[in-house]
Design a protein around this motif. Structure first.
Motif, mmCIF file in Angstrom:
data_model
loop_
_atom_site.group_PDB
_atom_site.id
_atom_site.type_symbol
_atom_site.label_atom_id
_atom_site.label_comp_id
_atom_site.label_asym_id
_atom_site.label_seq_id
_atom_site.Cartn_x
_atom_site.Cartn_y
_atom_site.Cartn_z
ATOM 1 N N ASP A 53 28.177 54.947 54.531
ATOM 2 C CA ASP A 53 28.332 54.088 53.318
ATOM 3 C C ASP A 53 27.797 52.676 53.536
ATOM 4 O O ASP A 53 27.538 52.131 52.488
ATOM 5 C CB ASP A 53 30.102 54.169 53.175
ATOM 6 N N ILE A 56 24.633 52.659 51.858
ATOM 7 C CA ILE A 56 24.603 53.220 50.315
ATOM 8 C C ILE A 56 23.797 52.381 49.481
ATOM 9 O O ILE A 56 23.034 52.776 48.331
ATOM 10 C CB ILE A 56 25.836 53.504 49.772
ATOM 11 N N ASP A 57 23.577 50.917 49.305
ATOM 12 C CA ASP A 57 22.934 50.113 48.607
ATOM 13 C C ASP A 57 21.392 49.965 48.907
ATOM 14 O O ASP A 57 20.619 49.218 48.189
ATOM 15 C CB ASP A 57 23.631 48.857 48.431
ATOM 16 N N ASP A 58 21.091 50.492 50.126
ATOM 17 C CA ASP A 58 19.577 50.327 50.674
ATOM 18 C C ASP A 58 18.698 51.394 49.740
ATOM 19 O O ASP A 58 18.835 52.509 49.964
ATOM 20 C CB ASP A 58 19.532 50.599 52.160
ATOM 21 N N PRO A 59 17.812 50.907 48.947
ATOM 22 C CA PRO A 59 16.822 51.660 48.293
ATOM 23 C C PRO A 59 16.034 52.706 49.236
ATOM 24 O O PRO A 59 15.440 53.620 48.886
ATOM 25 C CB PRO A 59 16.073 50.685 47.622
#
Length: 324
Positions: A53, A56-59
């Protein structure tokens, strides 16, 4: 030294199987920090959602929930991938003695599925986790590739079979495989809970909670404890290794030797705890002494570990103090 200067092509894609586990999540993190794309494959039977988690925000990060026993999932996961870092497996020598059929399914069939999927997708390099347990009852130290004894557990046998398949897939199908025989890995995000937890995080957690840890046997068994950053270096350097180094297995350790009882008292001292351990029976299938020669990995894949046991244990202790 280390892996900071290792560079890959700009759009390189790495698949990390077992990426939600201890070693896998550290690999995912290191590769993402270097700016490359990471695809994580994990069925979350051993790994933890909370470990991934974080990304999770890493493209550049994507997650596939799937089981390596399913060949179709393995093939799909390998599509468009350059490098496979295969960490997915069930660990623990004593647990494998209780569950040999399950270990065969996951560790052997699952790894074979991943090699086949990698072959079909023309993967550049297939790096897989082997284990120091393949040395079995071979008594000589340091442990050296090519001098193995009798296997002592189903877990060790699964890793030995993985290595044989690795050799064959390089020889028959031109898939560059590199087996990494990990020696007692420790570091952040290693699970301290459960009957089969690794000894260092278990000791730390019990000491922090003022519990009396149990040491299996007399505590005079020795291990080549290897900090997680060294494992990351080995995986990334294997991805850059020459073709003539493929189809082989390599000891991945620091090359040191620590006695369990000494580690226990060092940890107790560092945490300012005066807790006398309990001594329990020796575990079935355990190797008494383990210490690696890393000369082959140095020569053929350029492995040159930065993190001694002393350096690693301080970093691990600080992490557990903040996260337990």
């Amino acid at each position: 030294m280390g892996y900071e200067n290792i560079e890959f092509e700009k759009d390189s894609v790495f698949l990390v199987t077992g990426g939600a586990g201890f070693i896998g999540s550290n690999l995912c993190e290191a590769i993402l920090n270097k700016g490359y794309k990471v695809r994580c494959l994990d069925d979350l039977s051993n790994g933890k959602q909370e470990n991934v988690d974080l990304f999770i925000d890493d493209p550049n990060y994507s997650f596939i929930k799937g089981d390596i026993r399913n060949l179709d999932i393995c093939i799909k996961a390998c599509e468009g991938v350059d490098y496979v870092l295969h960490q997915a497996a069930w660990g623990s020598v004593p647990r494998s003695i209780e569950m040999p059929l399950f270990y065969e399914e996951v560790n052997i069939k699952g790894t074979l599925n991943m090699m086949e999927a990698s072959k079909q997708n023309a993967i550049k390099k297939f790096i897989y986790a082997s284990s120091s347990s393949v040395y079995g009852d071979e008594p000589n130290l340091p442990k050296q590739e090519g001098i193995e004894g009798n296997i002592l557990s189903p877990y060790a046998l699964t890793k030995q079979v993985n290595e044989e398949y690795g050799k064959l897939y390089t020889k028959l199908y031109n898939l560059d495989t590199y087996g990494l025989r990990y020696f007692n890995v420790f570091g952040k995000r290693q699970d301290p809970n459960g009957a089969y937890a690794a000894v260092i995080p278990k000791f730390i957690k019990q000491l922090l909670n003022d519990e009396r840890p149990t040491i299996n046997g007399d505590g005079k068994q020795s291990r080549d404890f290897t900090y997680i950053e060294n494992i990351i270096e080995a995986n990334l350097k294997a991805c850059k290794a020459p073709k003539h180094a493929a189809g082989q297995a390599y000891n991945i350790a620091y090359g040191g030797r620590e006695y369990l009882i000494d580690i226990y008292y060092e940890l107790a001292k560092a945490l300012r705890k005066e807790v006398v351990p309990i001594f329990g029976p020796t575990r079935k299938g355990d190797i008494k002494h383990s210490n690696a020669s890393i000369a082959k990995a140095k020569e053929l894949i350029g492995y040159d570990p930065d993190y001694s046991f002393e350096k690693g244990i301080l970093l691990a202790l600080n992490w557990y103090k903040e996260n337990i």
